[in-house]
Design an enzyme around this catalytic site. Structure first.
Site, PDB file in Angstrom:
ATOM      1  N   ASN A 119       0.823  -1.214   0.000  1.00  0.00           N
ATOM      2  CA  ASN A 119       0.000   0.000   0.000  1.00  0.00           C
ATOM      3  C   ASN A 119       0.854   1.260   0.000  1.00  0.00           C
ATOM      4  OD1 ASN A 119      -2.057  -1.821   0.190  1.00  0.00           O
ATOM      5  ND2 ASN A 119      -2.775  -1.190   2.209  1.00  0.00           N
ATOM      6  N   HIS A 165     -16.747  37.129 -30.751  1.00  0.00           N
ATOM      7  CA  HIS A 165     -17.834  36.389 -31.398  1.00  0.00           C
ATOM      8  C   HIS A 165     -17.409  35.888 -32.785  1.00  0.00           C
ATOM      9  CE1 HIS A 165     -20.517  37.988 -28.263  1.00  0.00           C
ATOM     10  NE2 HIS A 165     -19.917  39.146 -28.483  1.00  0.00           N
ATOM     11  N   SER A 286      -5.080  14.276 -48.435  1.00  0.00           N
ATOM     12  CA  SER A 286      -6.335  13.529 -48.570  1.00  0.00           C
ATOM     13  C   SER A 286      -6.127  12.351 -49.501  1.00  0.00           C
ATOM     14  CB  SER A 286      -7.430  14.448 -49.124  1.00  0.00           C
ATOM     15  OG  SER A 286      -8.545  13.698 -49.566  1.00  0.00           O
ATOM     16  N   LYS A 292      -5.666  18.856 -51.083  1.00  0.00           N
ATOM     17  CA  LYS A 292      -5.848  19.087 -49.641  1.00  0.00           C
ATOM     18  C   LYS A 292      -4.523  19.066 -48.869  1.00  0.00           C
ATOM     19  CE  LYS A 292      -9.097  19.263 -47.476  1.00  0.00           C
ATOM     20  NZ  LYS A 292      -9.859  18.086 -47.007  1.00  0.00           N
ATOM     21  N   GLU A 299      -5.551  19.421 -35.129  1.00  0.00           N
ATOM     22  CA  GLU A 299      -6.845  18.731 -35.039  1.00  0.00           C
ATOM     23  C   GLU A 299      -6.776  17.587 -34.037  1.00  0.00           C
ATOM     24  OE1 GLU A 299      -8.724  19.476 -39.504  1.00  0.00           O
ATOM     25  OE2 GLU A 299      -7.856  17.526 -39.000  1.00  0.00           O
TER      26      GLU A 299
END
Length: 472
Positions: A119, A165, A286, A292, A299
């Site tokens: 422990n 925003h 891609s 791409k 990400e």
């Protein structure tokens, strides 16, 4: 049933009380050897300190101490070479190492566990492990912060739109924006080093839960292992996992910040923003669309944030109803903690490598700042300085923006006569505040966007990082 004193099928560390071996499935289900072997070197480190302390207080002889230490060194070498015979039947890293030690040096190996329990042993191992990992993470965090500060200094004059925003608000500089990221990481860095203080407390000597009757010296053990002090209470020492939760809380905040940065990097690399370029080595393509270039590193960091949040919630839930002292539940603390540590280190390395290589597209940034009437607030401030009440100035600027939208003109592109149709207070000097350069330069105060202020802030950040690293 009459007990069998040999109990050949039961675990050697506790089988004396049992009359039959553990079910094979239960043995696999309760074992932790497959993942806690990661603590092996820290377990050996703690055992060497424990044997050294036992010899100092006379529980072990010097010959026994030396045999144990030499044997543990041999075990460490076997693990390093990948030759150690791990066994699930021995349950965990502690018993695997102890059994191997005993096989090498005989009965003296069985004396190592005197005055301790698994422990307090595992609680010590985890703290040793996490302390080392915190030091590594702190170094990587400092490397990322340094990269951000240096890039911010270089781009102190590079104008870009500031957003609220996600709408164009006022012009700022790329350097100023990067230093906002740096401030987030500075708080994380302080939290990490503060967490280390509570990790750096020694549980060893608490034994199973109530201490030991042997004349141990826990201060010696703490000194040998580099802990600040021994834990004050034996019950708390073996059952506390606050330090693991606190670290995972730090990790969650850090990944939240890296996720926010990732989101902006993903947006900025898109054709719609076109603010920055990331080198090819941090992106992928891609399988179907040859044009791409995907920002996979940010990400993936953004995605891993939820994983770390899950570990925090898992550890909090693990501990929420546990009575004192140690419970088998706590075996479940290691995998989430280990994964949180690994995830943090990987994400920091990715960012520390990638951030200095960010290439701003200055023309695109400046054009975006011009498109959104980002100097409207500067025009309002100009009118207020001329004696116009702020609410009236706000109305005048709003009318000017509406005119610009209708005519397809930015405020800086309007003629003086066009501007004066909304207020005759406006004079030729208005164009000094309607340029992007004039706007950012006008906020010339600590924490402001003026390039000189950005460079000064970068230097203060360097000094603070240096002081923090020095203090650690």
């Amino acid at each position: 049933m009459t007990s069998n004193s040999s109990n050949s099928g039961t675990n050697q560390s506790w089988g004396g009380r049992f009359s039959e071996p553990t079910d094979a499935f239960v043995a696999r289900f309760t074992a932790s050897e497959s993942f806690d072997r990661r603590l092996a070197f820290h377990d050996i480190q703690g055992s060497i300190a424990h044997a050294t302390m036992l010899a100092r207080v006379g529980v072990l002889s010097e010959n026994e101490r030396d045999a144990i230490i030499n044997g543990l060194d041999e075990v460490r070498s076997e693990i390093e070479r990948g030759e150690f015979p791990w066994s699930v039947e021995l349950e965990d890293v502690h018993m695997n190492i102890e059994a191997r030690l005993t096989a090498k040096i005989g009965i003296t190996g069985k004396k190592l566990h005197t005055g301790r329990s698994r422990n307090d042993q595992v609680a010590t191992d985890i703290r040793l492990f996490l302390r080392d990992e915190i030091d590594r993470i702190a170094m990587e965090l400092a490397r990322l912060r340094t990269g951000l500060i240096e890039l911010a200094d270089r781009e102190a004059d590079t104008i870009m739109p500031g957003f609220t925003h996600l709408q164009t608000a006022q012009p700022v500089t790329f350097g100023h924006h990067l230093l906002a990221w740096q401030e987030m990481l500075a708080r994380d860095h302080e939290r990490l080093l503060d967490c280390r203080k509570r990790v750096n407390v020694l549980p060893l000597g608490a034994a199973a839960l109530a201490g030991t009757t042997y004349p141990i010296d826990r201060h010696v053990s703490a000194e040998l292992l580099g802990f600040e002090r021994p834990a004050e209470n034996s019950l708390d020492a073996v059952s506390d996992r606050d330090f693991a939760i606190e670290f995972t809380g730090f990790a969650s905040l850090l990944l939240m910040h890296l996720s926010r940065m990732s989101e902006e990097l993903v947006l900025w690399t898109s054709a719609q923003f076109d603010f920055i370029d990331l080198p090819d080595r941090f992106c992928t393509g891609s399988s179907i669309m040859p044009q791409k270039k995907n920002p996979d590193v940010p990400e993936l960091v953004r995605g891993k944030t939820g994983r770390v949040y899950g570990h925090l919630m898992g550890l909090l839930t693990l501990m929420k109803s546990q009575p004192l002292a140690y419970n088998k539940d706590n075996q479940e603390d290691k995998e989430p903690l280990f994964d949180a540590v690994d995830t943090v280190k990987d994400c920091l390395k990715a960012f520390a490598d990638m951030v200095p290589a960010i290439e701003p597209k200055k023309a695109s940034m400046a054009e975006a700042a011009r498109r959104g009437f980002s100097t409207a607030t500067d025009l309002a401030d100009y009118l207020v300085r001329k004696g116009v009440a702020f609410r009236d100035a706000h109305e005048i600027v709003g009318q000017s923006v509406a005119f610009g939208l209708a005519e397809g003109k930015d405020l800086s592109e309007m003629t003086l006569d066009e501007l004066r149709q909304f207020s005759d207070t406006i004079e030729q000097d208005v164009f000094e505040v309607l340029t992007l350069e004039g706007s950012v330069a006008a906020r010339n105060h600590i924490g402001g966007t003026a390039p000189d202020q950005v460079r000064a802030a970068a230097q203060r950040a360097r000094d603070a990082l240096s002081a923090l690293a020095g203090g650690a």
